[in-house]
Design an enzyme around this catalytic site. Structure first.
Site, PDB file in Angstrom:
ATOM      1  N   CYS A 111     -14.315   1.516 -23.475  1.00  0.00           N
ATOM      2  CA  CYS A 111     -14.463   2.849 -24.067  1.00  0.00           C
ATOM      3  C   CYS A 111     -15.696   3.525 -23.474  1.00  0.00           C
ATOM      4  O   CYS A 111     -16.469   2.915 -22.726  1.00  0.00           O
ATOM      5  CB  CYS A 111     -14.573   2.771 -25.586  1.00  0.00           C
ATOM      6  SG  CYS A 111     -16.059   1.935 -26.181  1.00  0.00           S
ATOM      7  N   CYS A 171     -18.987   1.858 -23.975  1.00  0.00           N
ATOM      8  CA  CYS A 171     -19.269   0.755 -23.038  1.00  0.00           C
ATOM      9  C   CYS A 171     -19.928   1.294 -21.771  1.00  0.00           C
ATOM     10  O   CYS A 171     -20.933   0.745 -21.296  1.00  0.00           O
ATOM     11  CB  CYS A 171     -17.978   0.021 -22.677  1.00  0.00           C
ATOM     12  SG  CYS A 171     -17.109  -0.741 -24.050  1.00  0.00           S
ATOM     13  N   ASP A 198     -13.473  32.459   6.739  1.00  0.00           N
ATOM     14  CA  ASP A 198     -13.940  32.552   8.126  1.00  0.00           C
ATOM     15  C   ASP A 198     -12.720  32.768   9.015  1.00  0.00           C
ATOM     16  O   ASP A 198     -11.623  32.298   8.701  1.00  0.00           O
ATOM     17  CB  ASP A 198     -14.663  31.255   8.499  1.00  0.00           C
ATOM     18  CG  ASP A 198     -14.952  31.187   9.981  1.00  0.00           C
ATOM     19  OD1 ASP A 198     -15.662  32.073  10.482  1.00  0.00           O
ATOM     20  OD2 ASP A 198     -14.451  30.249  10.642  1.00  0.00           O
TER      21      ASP A 198
END
Length: 755
Positions: free
Chosen positions: A25, A28, A442
């Protein structure tokens, strides 16, 4: 760059990647980050979905100390030693599947029997309590063991996680149920059984114990499969690289070698059907090369001597001899894989908030569950009712969805992006994508094919045309610019060889200078000649309108201060440019063509592709200034470019997108790398960024909203613990399944559309 990111410690000494096992989770991941951060000179970012920790070092720290620090937090750690060393979750999927099957096979009869014997005392048989015990124990012990193990490991280190909530819920409900079954009399159980009909819970919670185990295991199995599925594209990309190569010896013989034994400068023989083992340049032969694995482009590209090729692409027809330029970890394929993995480790601002909340959420919920049970008991509810409500609070509050909201979405999006030829450098670059209103393109090498060719050559009557052309080719050959390469190739083709250039100097955006055969050579645009005070003779084509009307690029050659030659170069527009611009405009975006070319050339291209605005004759420094001006006017700007002269503008834009065929400097300055030789990928990249960010926001809104709404309902006694466990698992499933929808991005129905 105005995008927001976490502020890591200066990575003066580089960084280390660790594979972290045992996390379940967000709490953790946060715990591992905090534990690693306790070491001086260490700043770590941990990703739950990829099970990776990226450790930035600003002071010398032994690898063993990093691993030991992670183990102190209760998790496993090992250095990532290879690009293919990434979790595929296969073993975890198999283990979870076995535990879920056992939990289902035993849990369904347990739930049925535990409710039946309570509701209908007449159906009880001698030893029914022991039958329940025998069927329940494997479910709440072996099947739920992953939760218990993680909970105990966290407790040993004075912390908690989502597994703590699950483990406590299973143990508490099973323990209380066994106590009730073995110590309450028959009448008490019967009363409690009828109580089940009218209240959300009764005195026997074996159905809750096995139900929580089944639902959470099912959720974890789905998550593991989702992580594996979301990472399939990245693993497939990692497998693209060649395993073997055929090296050409100096005497002309061939030898088979492992791909990791190839070195820069080696010449490799690539036959039809073989994978090119390194980035390099074709020295002999021609072939169609399938780039689909790298770019998603279905049409093979034809290459011949002098063309660059990328490792991981496949020769379709024709034998090639390729000189290795980049090998191993320096190849484009390896760099792109690392780029995607780094993006998957990144976190948005809102996800970092979620991590901080998850870190304190579990102990708060445990305290809330205890207080809720005590409060109900103090209010006069019986112990069964108080425990039921407390269990419901404990179970429903698991913050699993909160921790999965961002990483699963980014894992799916980055994997799908890699398949489409879109490589996102980090999650923070997605955040401005939603607000982009202007796209600056560009021209040369981005909107056009970038393969300039000399369409016409003029030399003054008094000039030695071959000598002037040789001098021009020698100077331009040293520039490496697209125009320079075209002039040099034309001169080499006409003359066979080029003289040597001395005192070379590049003049960015204008041209170049040098000394050839003792004579000063100046080559570049008419503006360069004007600035240098070199007059253009009246007979030069550039003095009239004939060349200007053709929309090409004019290059003048001056020798010893006299313009004596001129070249007209043309570049074709990419076939996909007009469609890409149209898609961007349909998305509500303003499009601008930005170029250093003359207005006539720029205007011709602009008219062909349909951009809203054109800005011509812009020097490299001015490109960045244009982007800064647009941002100063309140616009959110995306810049698409490919050359060194685009790097400042790419870095200065809110979102920089570099064409991968461009320079390393441009790619380094960009936020998103576009691998496909197809401008359609530009609107697709913007759409993917927007879609990913929208998915993350929906995930987080659901995860936060779910917890905020569910906790008061559970504390009010309106949820059965079994329903709580199902709702908790469903929350995670919704988040993960919503993220997995990104795996189908790019289908015709998902192509960019108007906002």
């Amino acid at each position: 760059m105005t995008t927001t990111a976490s502020a890591p410690a200066p990575a003066d000494l580089g960084e280390i990647e660790l594979a972290v096992s045992g996390m379940t989770c967000a709490a953790c991941a946060s715990r591992v980050e905090r534990q690693l951060g306790k070491l001086d000179g260490v700043h770590a970012t941990v990703n739950l979905a990829t099970e990776r920790a990226t450790v930035h070092l600003s002071a010398p720290v032994p690898l063993e100390s990093l691993v030991a620090q992670v183990e102190k937090a209760g998790y496993g750690a090992a250095p990532v030693v290879a690009e293919q060393d990434r979790p595929d979750h296969a073993d975890r999927v198999r283990d979870l599947w076995r535990r879920l099957m056992v939990a289902l096979l035993l849990g369904i009869p347990v739930a049925d029997l535990s409710i039946t014997v309570v509701l209908v005392p007449a159906l009880r048989f001698p030893g029914w309590q022991w039958v329940l015990l025998a069927m329940t124990l494997p479910v709440v012990t072996w099947c739920a063991w992953p939760f218990h193990r993680k909970a105990v490991a966290a407790a040993r280190h004075g912390s908690s996680s989502m597994d703590t909530l699950v483990s406590l819920g299973v143990v508490t409900s099973a323990g209380w149920s066994f106590y009730t079954v073995f110590h309450d009399d028959a009448d008490g159980l019967a009363d409690a059984g009828w109580h089940l009909i009218f209240e959300p819970a009764g005195s026997v919670y074996l159905d809750v114990a096995v139900g929580v185990t089944v639902f959470v295991l099912a959720g974890r199995l789905f998550e593991a499969r989702a992580r594996r599925a979301a990472g399939d594209a990245l693993r497939a990309l990692a497998r693209v690289g060649a395993k073997q190569a055929t090296r050409l010896r100096a005497d002309g013989t061939e030898e088979a070698v492992p791909a990791d034994a190839v070195r820069v400068g080696d010449r490799l023989v690539v036959r039809p059907g073989e994978t090119i083992a390194a980035d390099g340049v074709v020295r002999d032969g021609s072939s169609a090369v399938d780039t689909a694995a790298m770019t998603g482009e279905s049409v093979p590209a034809t290459v011949e001597a002098g063309d660059a090729v990328t490792g991981g692409t496949v020769a379709v027809a024709g034998r090639l001899v390729v000189e290795a330029v980049r090998v191993g970890a320096a190849t484009q394929l390896a760099q792109l894989i690392r780029l995607v993995e780094r993006a998957q480790t990144d976190k948005a601002r809102v996800q970092r908030l979620a991590d901080r909340i998850s870190a304190v959420f579990v102990p708060v919920v445990i305290g809330l569950a205890v207080l809720t049970g005590l409060g109900w008991g103090w209010a006069g509810a019986g112990p069964h009712r108080a425990i039921s409500v407390g269990l419901a609070v404990l179970i429903i509050a698991c913050p699993c969805a909160l921790g999965l909201a961002t990483p699963t979405a980014l894992l799916a999006a980055s994997g799908r992006g890699a398949q489409l030829g879109i490589f996102i450098k980090g999650l923070q670059v997605l955040e401005p994508a939603r607000a982009i209103d202007t796209v600056v393109l560009d021209k040369t090498g981005t909107v056009t094919n970038g393969r300039m060719t000399v369409a016409e050559w003029w030399a003054a009557d008094s000039a030695d045309s071959d000598r002037v052309l040789g001098a021009a080719g020698a100077v331009e050959n040293a520039t490496g610019h697209l125009i320079g390469r075209a002039v040099a190739a034309y001169a080499l083709r006409e003359l066979g060889e080029l003289p040597r250039v001395e005192e070379f100097g590049a003049l960015p955006g204008l041209g170049a200078r040098g000394r050839v055969d003792g004579r000063a050579v100046l080559i570049g645009s008419p503006r360069l000649m004007d600035r240098s005070g070199v007059p253009v003779p009246a007979q030069c084509p550039v003095a009239g309108t004939r060349w200007a009307d053709r929309g090409g690029t004019t290059v003048l050659v001056a020798v010893d201060g006299v313009v004596c030659a001129a070249l007209l170069l043309t570049d074709t527009v990419r076939s996909s440019a007009a469609g890409a611009v149209r898609a961007l405009r349909e998305m509500g975006l303003r499009t601008i063509l930005l170029t250093g070319d003359n207005p006539a050339s720029a205007g011709a291209v602009a008219a062909e592709i349909g951009v809203d605005e054109t800005i011509a004759q812009v020097l490299p420094a001015d490109k960045a200034a244009v982007v800064a001006r647009l941002r100063g006017e309140g616009h959110v700007v995306a810049m698409v470019g490919d050359g060194i002269n685009d790097a400042p503008a790419l870095a200065g834009a809110d979102l920089g997108m570099a064409v991968v065929t461009g320079t390393d400097v441009a790619i380094g300055a960009a936020d998103v790398i576009l691998v496909r030789d197809d401008l359609d990928v530009v609107p697709l990249a913007v759409a993917l960024a927007r879609r990913t960010l929208r998915t993350i926001r929906v995930n987080l809104a659901w995860a936060f909203g779910y917890n905020l709404l569910a906790l008061p309902i559970a504390a009010a006694g309106l949820l059965n613990p079994l329903i709580s466990s199902a709702a908790m698992a469903l929350s995670s499933l919704l988040v993960v399944s919503n993220s997995l929808r990104l795996r189908g991005f790019g289908e015709p129905r998902d192509r960019p559309a108007a906002r």
